[in-house]
Design an enzyme around this catalytic site. Structure first.
Site, PDB file in Angstrom:
ATOM      1  N   GLU A   1      38.172  51.704  85.388  1.00  0.00           N
ATOM      2  CA  GLU A   1      36.808  51.815  85.236  1.00  0.00           C
ATOM      3  C   GLU A   1      35.947  51.508  86.644  1.00  0.00           C
ATOM      4  O   GLU A   1      34.913  52.068  86.932  1.00  0.00           O
ATOM      5  CB  GLU A   1      36.306  50.676  84.518  1.00  0.00           C
ATOM      6  CG  GLU A   1      35.747  51.431  83.033  1.00  0.00           C
ATOM      7  CD  GLU A   1      34.992  50.622  82.168  1.00  0.00           C
ATOM      8  OE1 GLU A   1      34.977  49.395  82.164  1.00  0.00           O
ATOM      9  OE2 GLU A   1      34.779  51.163  81.008  1.00  0.00           O
TER      10      GLU A   1
ATOM     11  N   HIS B   1      64.281  51.322  80.308  1.00  0.00           N
ATOM     12  CA  HIS B   1      65.217  52.107  79.073  1.00  0.00           C
ATOM     13  C   HIS B   1      64.286  53.252  78.971  1.00  0.00           C
ATOM     14  O   HIS B   1      64.426  53.906  77.745  1.00  0.00           O
ATOM     15  CB  HIS B   1      65.837  51.515  78.064  1.00  0.00           C
ATOM     16  CG  HIS B   1      66.405  50.198  78.309  1.00  0.00           C
ATOM     17  ND1 HIS B   1      67.910  50.592  78.955  1.00  0.00           N
ATOM     18  CD2 HIS B   1      66.286  49.037  78.621  1.00  0.00           C
ATOM     19  CE1 HIS B   1      68.190  49.063  79.237  1.00  0.00           C
ATOM     20  NE2 HIS B   1      67.278  48.359  79.337  1.00  0.00           N
TER      21      HIS B   1
ATOM     22  N   LYS C   1      30.269  59.409  75.133  1.00  0.00           N
ATOM     23  CA  LYS C   1      29.176  58.461  74.285  1.00  0.00           C
ATOM     24  C   LYS C   1      28.107  59.631  73.803  1.00  0.00           C
ATOM     25  O   LYS C   1      27.760  59.565  72.810  1.00  0.00           O
ATOM     26  CB  LYS C   1      28.677  57.569  75.100  1.00  0.00           C
ATOM     27  CG  LYS C   1      29.583  56.208  75.112  1.00  0.00           C
ATOM     28  CD  LYS C   1      28.851  54.974  75.523  1.00  0.00           C
ATOM     29  CE  LYS C   1      29.744  53.885  76.067  1.00  0.00           C
ATOM     30  NZ  LYS C   1      28.980  52.731  76.647  1.00  0.00           N
TER      31      LYS C   1
HETATM   32  O1  PA5 Z   1      33.254  46.807  82.116  1.00  0.00           O
HETATM   33  C1  PA5 Z   1      32.519  47.334  81.310  1.00  0.00           C
HETATM   34  O2  PA5 Z   1      31.294  47.153  81.680  1.00  0.00           O
HETATM   35  C2  PA5 Z   1      32.669  47.956  79.917  1.00  0.00           C
HETATM   36  O3  PA5 Z   1      34.061  48.123  79.903  1.00  0.00           O
HETATM   37  C3  PA5 Z   1      32.061  47.146  78.927  1.00  0.00           C
HETATM   38  O4  PA5 Z   1      32.703  45.754  78.709  1.00  0.00           O
HETATM   39  C4  PA5 Z   1      32.630  47.584  77.682  1.00  0.00           C
HETATM   40  O5  PA5 Z   1      32.093  49.018  77.578  1.00  0.00           O
HETATM   41  C5  PA5 Z   1      31.710  47.010  76.513  1.00  0.00           C
HETATM   42  O6  PA5 Z   1      30.400  47.088  76.654  1.00  0.00           O
HETATM   43  P1  PA5 Z   1      29.503  46.208  75.836  1.00  0.00           P
HETATM   44  O7  PA5 Z   1      29.731  44.904  75.888  1.00  0.00           O
HETATM   45  O8  PA5 Z   1      28.098  46.651  76.339  1.00  0.00           O
HETATM   46  O9  PA5 Z   1      29.544  46.611  74.256  1.00  0.00           O
END
Ligand code: PA5
Length: 419
Positions: free
Chosen positions: A277, A298, A410
């Site tokens: 990310e 394996h 999304k």
């Molecule tokens: O690292 C990040 O920002 C994302 O992975 C969020 O943690 C994830 O999308 C969850 O978001 P939220 O806590 O707003 O539901």
């Protein structure tokens, strides 16, 4: 303290090239050590004490003790950065003395949801809904289901007492807490999900599971001290970040994180999310993958040794002899007598050394020596990789703190669901 070594029989990057690249990376390291103004709203984790100081730790310990006393199960509702850090430590270190930890808010599968509810049957449970913006579908949907479940089982006052939420101050989640009398804990406004291990987000569920969160925070703080001071040429995060970028430039597009300790199973998920990310943007970035050895020798082992040269490998090797199990003969002719009297610890180490020797003929192997597999060292690892990710992403020329690519799916999903 964490140590890094390189095993690469073809010496893809020479010592001199590495030293030059480290020198060139020093200005980036210095900016990261100070924390850049452009990322001020994402750097709350850089100083561990900011969100894991005495006041926060005492509050967490008090809440955790209460939950441990009154509940058989604790449901961590959260997805991605909201659950990966806690889960990686709990699944590795929890001794099973506390409530059963159940995970929700990370799936949309009806089957998985029903299985999760089944695990809660007959158990007194509390929930912690962890959601930074409280718009994410998975935690929102699970929270609704679990609230109804609690309402069906307890009085409104008891149900409210069993609900905690970790969210942004001023958000609809906080409003809901105020209206319904749920306990509200702040999700740091200046930290994105995947960097929140050392905050209420990661630490409360860990404390409920009986993890020594003070040791964890000490580990992170020790790593902060090591990475934010000292000679830049010796900075371990800079060295690692530089190597990753050099391998990437030389055509290795994947980094495979591997270990011979299955206790790292959920830590891989945290690490994969952190780097994917943070770095996978603008058409760039190493693709982070993981392998659990020796089992996957394996399976993917064949590809690594003999397939397309896509990846370099990063090993997590635990030094301490924390467990022991000696293989004893049983008088049956099974052709395994060469193992007689040998400890699994040593057998596992032999498999590790053999793997590094074999793989390093084909691809660069980085090895992190971790002194022990405990809370302190998990703290060290969290801080180390977060810091290294910031340095590495900066060397790559991307913003390590946003995730614009996540929005695309999304939009289509919310459209399909009529939001
Ligand atoms: O690292 C990040 O920002 C994302 O992975 C969020 O943690 C994830 O999308 C969850 O978001 P939220 O806590 O707003 O539901």
């Amino acid at each position: 303290m964490l140590k890094l070594s390189i095993r690469d029989q073809r010496a893809l990057v020479s010592e001199a090239e590495l030293a030059t690249a480290v020198q060139e990376g020093i200005p980036v390291l210095e900016r990261v050590q100070k924390g850049e103004a452009a990322y001020a709203d994402s750097l709350g984790w850089l100083h561990v004490d900011e969100w894991a100081g005495e006041e926060v730790l005492s509050r967490i310990e008090q809440l955790a003790a209460q939950i441990r006393e009154t509940c058989d199960a604790f449901v961590l509702i959260g997805v991605g950065g909201s659950n990966n850090a806690a889960r990686s430590v709990i699944e590795a270190l929890a001794d099973g003395t506390g409530p059963e930890i159940v995970y929700a808010g990370n799936t949309l599968s009806a089957n998985a949801m029903n299985r999760m509810l089944k695990r809660l049957e007959g158990k007194r449970f509390a929930v912690d809904c962890i959601a930074k913006n409280f718009e994410t579908l998975e935690p929102g949907a699970s929270f609704r289901v679990l609230r109804r479940e609690l309402a069906a089982r307890c009085s409104p006052a008891e149900a409210a007492a069993r609900i905690l939420c970790t969210g942004t101050e001023g958000s609809p989640l906080e409003e809901l807490c105020q209206k319904e009398g749920y306990t509200f804990l702040p999700f740091p406004t200046n930290i994105g999900g995947r960097y929140t291990a050392m905050t209420y987000v990661g630490l409360l569920p860990m404390a409920v599971a009986g993890i020594d969160i003070r040791a964890l925070v000490r580990g992170a703080a020790g790593m902060e001290q090591a990475l934010r001071s000292g000679a830049p040429e010796d900075n371990l995060a800079l060295r690692y970040a530089v190597l990753r970028n050099l391998y990437y430039q030389r055509g290795y597009k994947l980094e495979l994180l591997a270990s011979f300790e299955p206790q790292f199973r959920w830590f891989y998920k945290w690490w994969v999310q952190l780097f994917a990310e943070s770095e996978g943007k603008d058409g760039k970035g190493l693709f982070p993958v993981c392998a659990e050895y020796s089992e996957e020798l394996h399976a993917v082992g064949q590809y690594i040794q003999d397939g397309a040269p896509l990846m370099f490998e990063t090993f997590l090797d635990v030094e301490a002899r924390q467990d022991s199990l000696v293989v004893m003969p049983d008088g049956k002719a099974d052709h395994f007598d060469y193992l007689n009297g040998k400890d699994f610890y040593d057998i596992n180490k032999a498999a590790f050394s053999a793997t590094v020797t074999a793989h390093s003929q084909k691809l660069p192997c980085l090895i992190f020596d971790i002194p022990a597999l405990d809370a302190y060292n998990f703290g060290q690892l969290f801080y180390f990789f977060q810091f290294a990710c910031y340095v590495s992403g900066s060397l790559l020329g991307i913003d390590p703190f946003n995730q614009p690519g996540v929005e695309a799916y999304k939009c289509w999903m919310f459209k399909a669901l009529g939001k």
